[in-house]
Structure formats: C-alpha cells, structure tokens
Design a protein around this motif. Structure first.
Motif, PDB file in Angstrom:
ATOM      1  N   LEU A 221      -6.483 -28.582 -12.981  1.00  0.00           N
ATOM      2  CA  LEU A 221      -5.704 -29.790 -13.257  1.00  0.00           C
ATOM      3  C   LEU A 221      -5.523 -29.991 -14.758  1.00  0.00           C
TER       4      LEU A 221
ATOM      5  N   GLN B 214       0.643 -36.886 -11.070  1.00  0.00           N
ATOM      6  CA  GLN B 214       0.419 -37.062 -12.503  1.00  0.00           C
ATOM      7  C   GLN B 214       0.510 -38.537 -12.858  1.00  0.00           C
TER       8      GLN B 214
ATOM      9  N   VAL C  50      -5.408 -34.906  -7.384  1.00  0.00           N
ATOM     10  CA  VAL C  50      -4.997 -34.381  -6.082  1.00  0.00           C
ATOM     11  C   VAL C  50      -5.749 -35.139  -4.994  1.00  0.00           C
TER      12      VAL C  50
ATOM     13  N   ARG D  14      -3.541 -22.897  -9.880  1.00  0.00           N
ATOM     14  CA  ARG D  14      -2.435 -23.783 -10.285  1.00  0.00           C
ATOM     15  C   ARG D  14      -1.108 -23.275  -9.722  1.00  0.00           C
TER      16      ARG D  14
ATOM     17  N   LEU E 157      -0.487 -33.044  -5.238  1.00  0.00           N
ATOM     18  CA  LEU E 157      -0.761 -33.113  -6.670  1.00  0.00           C
ATOM     19  C   LEU E 157       0.096 -34.193  -7.308  1.00  0.00           C
TER      20      LEU E 157
ATOM     21  N   PRO F 103     -13.541 -31.860 -14.255  1.00  0.00           N
ATOM     22  CA  PRO F 103     -12.902 -32.695 -13.236  1.00  0.00           C
ATOM     23  C   PRO F 103     -13.950 -33.502 -12.486  1.00  0.00           C
TER      24      PRO F 103
ATOM     25  N   LEU G 216      -2.393 -25.254  -5.536  1.00  0.00           N
ATOM     26  CA  LEU G 216      -2.075 -26.676  -5.682  1.00  0.00           C
ATOM     27  C   LEU G 216      -0.721 -27.048  -5.085  1.00  0.00           C
TER      28      LEU G 216
ATOM     29  N   GLU H 101      -3.844 -35.698 -14.269  1.00  0.00           N
ATOM     30  CA  GLU H 101      -3.442 -35.273 -12.932  1.00  0.00           C
ATOM     31  C   GLU H 101      -4.548 -35.559 -11.917  1.00  0.00           C
TER      32      GLU H 101
ATOM     33  N   ARG I  16      -8.678 -35.347 -13.314  1.00  0.00           N
ATOM     34  CA  ARG I  16      -9.145 -34.859 -14.613  1.00  0.00           C
ATOM     35  C   ARG I  16      -8.573 -35.765 -15.688  1.00  0.00           C
TER      36      ARG I  16
END
Length: 398
Positions: A268, A91, A274, A70, A89, A324, A74, A272, A317
């Motif tokens: 994640l 959200q 990616v 993290r 990444l 995930p 990321l 979130e 996730r």
C-alpha cells in the motif's frame, strides 16, 4: 470452570519441528546447536557484514513481492469469491484528510480507549492492576482501574503435615500448567477482563459519535469467555450493544498476528486502505477450536452467526516510514472508519499508528504503570513487616 482452552496462551510462536526450523532459518537445527559453528568473542566487523547481507537480501525480496502484490493481487480484491461488501483498494484524498482532522478528530468527535495491566507475583499472593484510559483531543474523558488479588483457596486439613503437603502440591501444579494448574487460564482471564473493560468503557462511558479501540473487537478472549461463563455472557451482551448502538467504531491492532495480510499491506501507498474480509470465518474457527459446554456453545454460536459477518477486517498505511496496520470496523461504516484511523495515524508518520491510542496508553502508564504500582506494593509489604523474603528480586529472562 466449564470451558477449557485449546489455544496457546503464550505470545511465543509454537515450534513445529525440524522442517519448520530449516524453512525459517535456512539451516539445520543440528548445525545451529553445533558449537563449532558459534563465533568466539565479539567480532563487530563480521557481525555487521552478516547483518547487512541478511537485511539487504530480505528487503530486496520484499520489494519484489510488494511489486507483484500491487500489480496482480490488490486489483482483484473487490471481485474475489466471498469478498465482503465494500471490499477493494481505496485512497484517502487530501480533502478528506483535512475534513476528518478539522471536523472529527480535533473537534472531539472521536474518543479512544486503551488499557494496561501489571502484575506482582509472590508466593503468598498475586496482585494484578488493570488500568483503562479514555481519551479525545478535547482531553481525558476518564480513567478507570481495578485490582485483583489472587490467593490459593485455604486448605482445611486437620493434619498440619497434610496441609503443608497440599499447599506445596497446589503451588507446584500452579507453576506447571500442563499438570492441570490454573495459571494459563488465569493469564487468559486477566487479558479477557482487560479486553472486556476496554470495550465496555467504550460502549458505556464515551460520548463521541466515533469510538476507537485496540485489537480485534471480537477477540477470542471475549468470544470464549476465557473459560469463564460469566465473562462470556457479559461480553456477548456488551458486544451486541456495541454493534447495535455504536456501530461507528474502528479498532486497530498493534500486533503482527496477521503476517500474511501485513505482507499485502506493505504494497500500500500512504493514505491507502483495503477491505479484506469479514470475521465470519474467524468466528467459526473460534467455535471449532474451543471446548464450550452446551449453553456456552449456543450463546457463542448465536452471537457469531448474527454479527461476525457485520465486522470487516482491513489494512491501512499512513506513511512510507511506518508499517501497515490491521483495522476492524462495522461493514456499514468501514470506509470512514479506515479514513479516521489513517488521519489520526498521519499525525505521527514515524509510527503510522493512531495517536489517540498511543496517548491513551501513555496516560495509563502514567497513572497505573509498573513503577508506581510496585512502589505501593513494596510499601504495603514493608508495613506488613514482610521485608523482602517474598520478592523475586530479578526479572525473568526473555
């Protein structure tokens, strides 16, 4: 058939030697096989203590790894060399979640396709039933099924003795694919037909602007034709129509094939996602790893060159209580595709997997599952006066 498989067709992981065993299990295979190290009886206290130790240690290590990923990995996804358009990444906001639920999912603007296959195997005949269901929150869009009956090609031998020997040899080779028997390719073909049918129904039968499927849209069964030129041709044509006419799609994997990426996914937070990479390298690996004939290679190469860079792979996730998931989407719609997948997965936070796909699978199992299938097959055998001599009666060990 012109093409031949170079991939392992089974779901089991390939064994790679003593060093791999030692690295995975932290002990020598020799020690594992030594019966002096085996416990006698069932001592639950000792077993639970070992479980607690192993699980606790694994979770502690994963938590440390999650923190590193993290903080260090990321944030660099967007700028790493070779990153696809939109990498990084992201959200999903509560406002976006509410809009997707009300404006897309519950408004019937997303439909999903999922399927199952069940097979009954006996000496004289194999029967495979493929079932596909298309589902939206407005109700079932349709169910579709196909049945395959596999018989050995009739041996035309003037000598009955030679005919019997030929059947025995044919069936023995069928039981041992390493001797040239076709069973492994046949299993691959069954998966290929199901993968094709799911995607073809998604392209041709659904009406919603957003469409959802399971697995990799460019699965290796389709990009190789599973060893069948006719399957390769129709698959590439269908996938081309998917890309050009229906680019608003999202496919979500239920498997743990990408363990390295899934390790990143555990870093994640809920909501979130990616964007990781395109399917360009994956397509090249399939081209290099499969023995096509000249025509097949040209067809696969041209398709992969034209489209593999336009599909991206990512992770999302939906819940802290669920793992995930890997997803695939058209590069031009990847962010919204991820949001649709997350929003649907949040409806069942304990699963963290799109509920539409689960409902489609449950519909398939209800309509085309193994219980009803086996009942019909056994009834047909009884009417043919075959009784039970061709039934195995036991399920194989796993």
């Amino acid at each position: 058939m012109a093409g031949h498989r170079r991939f392992d067709d089974d779901d089991d992981e390939e064994l790679t030697g003593d060093e791999d065993f030692r690295g995975s299990f932290r002990e020598d295979l020799e020690r594992t096989l030594n019966l002096e190290t085996w416990a006698e009886g069932l001592d639950l206290q000792v077993i639970m203590e070992r479980y607690r130790k192993e699980i606790g240690g694994a979770i502690q290590k994963e938590d440390q790894l999650r923190s590193i990923i993290r903080q260090e990995l990321l944030p660099r996804l967007q700028t790493r060399p070779g990153a696809p358009e939109g990498a990084g990444l992201y959200q999903l906001s509560p406002e976006q979640l509410a809009d997707i639920h009300s404006g897309l999912l519950f408004a019937g603007q997303v439909e999903a396709v999922n399927g199952i296959s069940v097979t009954h195997e006996t000496l004289p005949l194999d029967i495979t039933q493929l079932g596909i269901a298309a589902i939206g929150y407005g109700g079932t869009a349709g169910t579709f099924s196909q049945r395959l009956f596999r018989r050995e090609v009739t041996v035309d031998a003037p000598d009955p003795y030679q005919e019997a020997l030929s059947y025995i040899e044919m069936r023995q080779n069928r039981s041992h694919p390493g001797r040239g028997g076709p069973d492994s390719l046949s299993r691959l073909a069954r998966r290929g037909i199901r993968a094709y049918a799911e995607r073809a129904i998604l392209v041709e039968k659904l009406k919603a602007p957003w469409r959802m499927g399971q697995g990799n849209p460019f699965s290796r069964e389709l990009l190789t034709g599973s060893g069948y030129k006719s399957l390769l041709k129709v698959s590439l044509d269908m996938l081309q129509r998917l890309m050009n006419a229906h680019p608003r799609f999202v496919f979500v994997s239920a498997r743990m094939d990408d363990r390295g990426f899934l390790t990143m996914g555990h870093a994640l937070r809920p909501g979130e996602f990616v964007i990781l990479e395109s399917l360009k390298q994956e397509g090249k690996d399939i081209l290099d790893g499969w023995q096509y004939d000249l025509e097949e290679y040209g067809l696969a190469r041209d398709f992969i060159s034209a489209y593999s860079h336009k599909v991206v792979k990512g992770l999302f996730r939906a819940s802290d209580n669920a793992p995930p998931r890997v997803f695939y989407a058209h590069v031009d719609h990847a962010h919204m595709a991820a949001c649709v997948a997350i929003a649907d997965s949040m409806l069942r936070p304990e699963q963290g997997y799109p509920m539409l796909l689960d409902v489609a699978e449950a519909t398939c199992r209800s309509a085309f599952g193994v219980d009803g299938f086996e009942g019909l097959v056994q009834d047909a055998y009884a009417q043919a006066d075959a009784r039970l001599q061709y039934f195995n009666g036991r399920k194989p060990r796993r």
